[in-house]
Design a protein around this motif. Sequence first.
Motif, PDB file in Angstrom:
ATOM      1  N   ASN A  85     -32.120  -2.301  -0.948  1.00 11.80           N
ATOM      2  CA  ASN A  85     -32.665  -1.500   0.145  1.00 11.80           C
ATOM      3  C   ASN A  85     -32.354  -2.196   1.465  1.00 11.80           C
ATOM      4  N   ASN A  88     -34.537   0.919   4.380  1.00  9.58           N
ATOM      5  CA  ASN A  88     -34.906   2.122   3.624  1.00  9.58           C
ATOM      6  C   ASN A  88     -33.733   2.993   3.220  1.00  9.58           C
ATOM      7  N   THR A 120     -33.046  -3.065  -5.573  1.00  6.12           N
ATOM      8  CA  THR A 120     -34.113  -4.033  -5.325  1.00  6.12           C
ATOM      9  C   THR A 120     -34.440  -4.001  -3.839  1.00  6.12           C
ATOM     10  N   ALA A 121     -35.682  -4.383  -3.514  1.00  7.88           N
ATOM     11  CA  ALA A 121     -36.123  -4.387  -2.117  1.00  7.88           C
ATOM     12  C   ALA A 121     -37.032  -5.586  -1.898  1.00  7.88           C
ATOM     13  N   GLY A 123     -39.808  -5.586   0.283  1.00  9.65           N
ATOM     14  CA  GLY A 123     -41.217  -5.206   0.388  1.00  9.65           C
ATOM     15  C   GLY A 123     -41.568  -3.802  -0.048  1.00  9.65           C
ATOM     16  N   SER A 124     -40.588  -2.876  -0.021  1.00  9.13           N
ATOM     17  CA  SER A 124     -40.879  -1.488  -0.423  1.00  9.13           C
ATOM     18  C   SER A 124     -39.578  -0.708  -0.549  1.00  9.13           C
ATOM     19  N   GLY A 125     -39.690   0.445  -1.199  1.00  9.36           N
ATOM     20  CA  GLY A 125     -38.602   1.425  -1.152  1.00  9.36           C
ATOM     21  C   GLY A 125     -37.504   1.287  -2.191  1.00  9.36           C
ATOM     22  N   ALA A 126     -37.659   0.388  -3.171  1.00  9.99           N
ATOM     23  CA  ALA A 126     -36.584   0.227  -4.161  1.00  9.99           C
ATOM     24  C   ALA A 126     -36.390   1.515  -4.982  1.00  9.99           C
ATOM     25  N   GLU A 128     -37.088   4.506  -4.103  1.00  7.35           N
ATOM     26  CA  GLU A 128     -36.542   5.557  -3.233  1.00  7.35           C
ATOM     27  C   GLU A 128     -35.027   5.421  -3.109  1.00  7.35           C
ATOM     28  N   VAL A 151     -39.602  -4.177  -6.297  1.00  4.29           N
ATOM     29  CA  VAL A 151     -39.954  -4.766  -5.004  1.00  4.29           C
ATOM     30  C   VAL A 151     -40.241  -6.243  -5.252  1.00  4.29           C
ATOM     31  N   GLU A 154     -43.613  -8.085  -5.117  1.00  3.79           N
ATOM     32  CA  GLU A 154     -44.639  -7.846  -6.148  1.00  3.79           C
ATOM     33  C   GLU A 154     -44.641  -8.927  -7.225  1.00  3.79           C
TER      34      GLU A 154
END
Length: 221
Positions: A85, A88, A120-121, A123-126, A128, A151, A154
């Motif tokens: 990501n 985003n 992979t991301a 902090g967020s959005g993987a 998506e 993410v 996590e």
Amino acid sequence: MQIIALNGSPRKENSTTKKLVDEVLFGVRTAGAETSYIDLCQYTIGYCTGCGSCYISGNCVIDDDYPEILKRILSADGIVFASPNYINQVTAQVKTFLDRSADAIHCQRFSGMYGCSVSTAGGSGALEVAAYLNRTLGILGADTVGGVGVVMAEGEEAWNRAVQEARKLGKDLVDAIQVRRKFPEQEAVHHEMHERMKALILSNKDVWKHEYRYWQDKGWL
Ligand SMILES: Cc1cc2nc3c(=O)[nH]c(=O)nc-3n(C[C@H](O)[C@H](O)[C@H](O)COP(=O)(O)O)c2cc1C
């Protein structure tokens, strides 16, 4: 059976996305298929200029590595699209590759292929990003069996879960190809896309000679 993975992270062997792709490919090999890997950022792919030459002749005016990569993908039975990501979205390298694929989309070149996606991301959005890659495989004509995204913030548990999912996804991709699995919802999307592309090709048939010929040869008109 040959499954090819394409990863758009610029971090070479350090790519976390590559590590997850490797798990998908491990699952693929466990299910008895062969694998190959394309590190997209090691190739030269220029920006699409929107000139429309590929619609007319089937060839791009830019002389670079795009045709070789497309050829390798089309010679496989299944494809794994992967990108980290970046703001985003997929990385610029992946988007550049996809932009160069407009002719492949018009000609539904991935019809009959199966695929899945990985992201992979931080902090967020993987998930998506993986979903975007699957939608793109879909508009190229492929059926998709699923996606895996993790993410990294996590932690280890999330990573370990993703590894298991990735291995399962690889096995499932091989199974879907073996049984020629049908996805009624995706078939409806393919049908709609096919009709839309057909109308586009017909309305441009005097100019987009290569695409018109391709559709004629396929018996789709
Ligand atoms: C330019 C850039 C943009 C990024 N944008 C995002 C973002 O929007 N959201 C996010 O969660 N992580 C973002 N990240 C973090 C990466 O997605 C994350 O580190 C990823 O696991 C890197 O994968 P790779 O090692 O395969 O390159 C970004 C990283 C970079 C370098």
